[in-house]
Scaffold this active site. Structure first.
Site, short mmCIF file in Angstrom:
data_model
loop_
_atom_site.label_atom_id
_atom_site.label_comp_id
_atom_site.label_asym_id
_atom_site.label_seq_id
_atom_site.Cartn_x
_atom_site.Cartn_y
_atom_site.Cartn_z
N ARG A 1 2.43 -10.15 8.23
CA ARG A 1 4.25 -11.23 8.01
C ARG A 1 5.38 -9.77 7.96
O ARG A 1 6.32 -10.35 8.21
CB ARG A 1 4.46 -11.65 6.03
CG ARG A 1 2.94 -12.86 7.00
CD ARG A 1 2.85 -14.09 5.28
NE ARG A 1 2.80 -13.00 4.44
CZ ARG A 1 1.48 -12.88 3.41
NH1 ARG A 1 0.53 -13.14 4.57
NH2 ARG A 1 1.75 -12.05 2.87
N LYS B 1 3.96 5.94 3.82
CA LYS B 1 2.60 5.65 4.13
C LYS B 1 2.70 4.30 5.05
O LYS B 1 2.02 3.44 5.41
CB LYS B 1 3.93 3.94 3.18
CG LYS B 1 3.99 4.34 1.95
CD LYS B 1 5.37 3.12 1.16
CE LYS B 1 5.16 3.57 -0.52
NZ LYS B 1 6.78 2.52 -0.72
N ARG C 1 13.27 -3.74 -8.89
CA ARG C 1 11.50 -3.65 -8.90
C ARG C 1 10.88 -3.54 -9.67
O ARG C 1 12.07 -3.22 -11.02
CB ARG C 1 11.01 -2.23 -8.41
CG ARG C 1 11.36 -1.64 -7.27
CD ARG C 1 11.15 -2.46 -5.88
NE ARG C 1 11.27 -1.85 -4.07
CZ ARG C 1 11.27 -0.90 -4.14
NH1 ARG C 1 9.43 -0.10 -3.75
NH2 ARG C 1 11.60 -0.67 -2.73
N PRO D 1 0.83 -1.15 0.21
CA PRO D 1 0.01 0.27 -0.29
C PRO D 1 0.69 1.38 0.13
O PRO D 1 1.86 1.09 1.08
CB PRO D 1 -0.82 -0.06 1.58
CG PRO D 1 -0.88 -1.90 1.68
CD PRO D 1 0.51 -1.85 1.25
N GLU D 2 0.36 2.64 -0.97
CA GLU D 2 1.38 3.57 -0.45
C GLU D 2 0.06 4.30 -0.80
O GLU D 2 -0.43 4.14 0.20
CB GLU D 2 1.53 4.20 -2.51
CG GLU D 2 2.47 2.40 -3.10
CD GLU D 2 2.82 2.96 -4.12
OE1 GLU D 2 2.78 3.56 -4.77
OE2 GLU D 2 2.96 1.76 -5.04
#
Length: 269
Positions: free
Chosen positions: A110, A58, A259, A2-3
């Site tokens: 996690r 974030k 990425r 999530p950004e």
């Protein structure tokens, strides 16, 4: 992961759900998701009122009545669900905060965490994060100052949290498509017009992401029609091989700074 738009969406929705509410129960199923022993964490959080829900980059920050806070980072695969016990998704819950018969479930932590911090600890934890790109004070000059001296490629600079807060892998791809800039271009090669386009695209794409609820696939609660709306609007990320909406050339996938990166080689320059 999530950004900024996803965490801002969570913030806005949770402000309506839990601001002013008191934590009536705490369940920890994974001790590594918190930063204290379970008994100590529970004792300090139980019966605390949520004064506010804020966002920084974030992270979400749950401000507690006693002056401490809970700092959340969902990292890769983390998400939340708010509802009654019978509404809970059939997924492993690492942490649960209860507000009467309503519960906030933290799922997929996690790598993520929910840490209990004092105000001083919070300040130290966030001290190296760059400016918020949607802050009213984030002017073009502030943007240029944040990127001053950078010689890395644009993609790497955008996702560097010490440079600008909240932009990650997905939104950097969307921003660069909108600005018509190639992700591997070097920052020091850009002229002022390039920087202006990049600055404008950062604000446009992030605002669009927030307005459409980000890309998270799971709703925050039953009846939540806001979360996830932006996933259908992405122009390049995850669209390898499909035609670019601007020029019809095939979207390309490559790897930059480890990425997965998506772009249009024809209309991004």
């Amino acid at each position: 992961m999530p950004e900024l738009p996803e965490m801002e969406t969570y913030k806005l929705l949770l402000q309506q759900k839990i601001s002013g509410e008191t934590i009536t129960d705490v369940i920890i199923n994974r001790e590594k998701s918190i930063n204290k022993e379970i008994a100590d964490f529970s004792q300090q959080v139980l019966n605390q009122k949520i004064e506010s829900v804020e966002r920084r980059a974030k992270h979400l920050i749950f401000q507690l009545q006693n002056g401490s806070c809970l700092l959340l980072h969902l990292m890769l695969g983390g998400w939340m669900f708010y509802g009654k016990e019978e509404e809970k998704p059939d997924r492993t819950v690492q942490v649960q905060l209860s507000f009467g018969n309503q519960n906030l479930y933290f799922i997929g932590l996690r790598l993520g965490y929910l840490h209990l911090l004092s105000s001083e600890m919070l300040e130290k934890e966030l001290q190296n994060i760059g400016p918020e790109p949607l802050d009213p004070n984030f002017s073009l000059d502030a943007f240029l100052d944040a990127l001053k001296g950078r010689r890395s490629n644009i993609k790497t600079s955008l996702i560097n949290q010490e440079c600008i807060a909240g932009i990650g892998n997905r939104y950097s791809d969307e921003i660069l498509w909108h600005a018509q800039l190639l992700p591997e271009r070097k920052m020091h090669e850009l002229d002022r017009d390039h920087f202006y386009r990049l600055y404008d695209s950062i604000k446009f794409i992030l605002k669009q992401g927030i307005q459409n609820g980000g890309y998270m696939s799971e709703p925050l609660f039953f009846g939540d029609h806001r979360t996830g709306g932006y996933s259908r609007m992405m122009k390049v990320h995850g669209r390898e091989g499909t035609p670019c909406e601007r020029c019809a050339s095939a979207i390309i996938k490559t790897e930059i700074s480890s990425r997965k990166t998506y772009f249009c080689k024809n209309c991004q320059h």
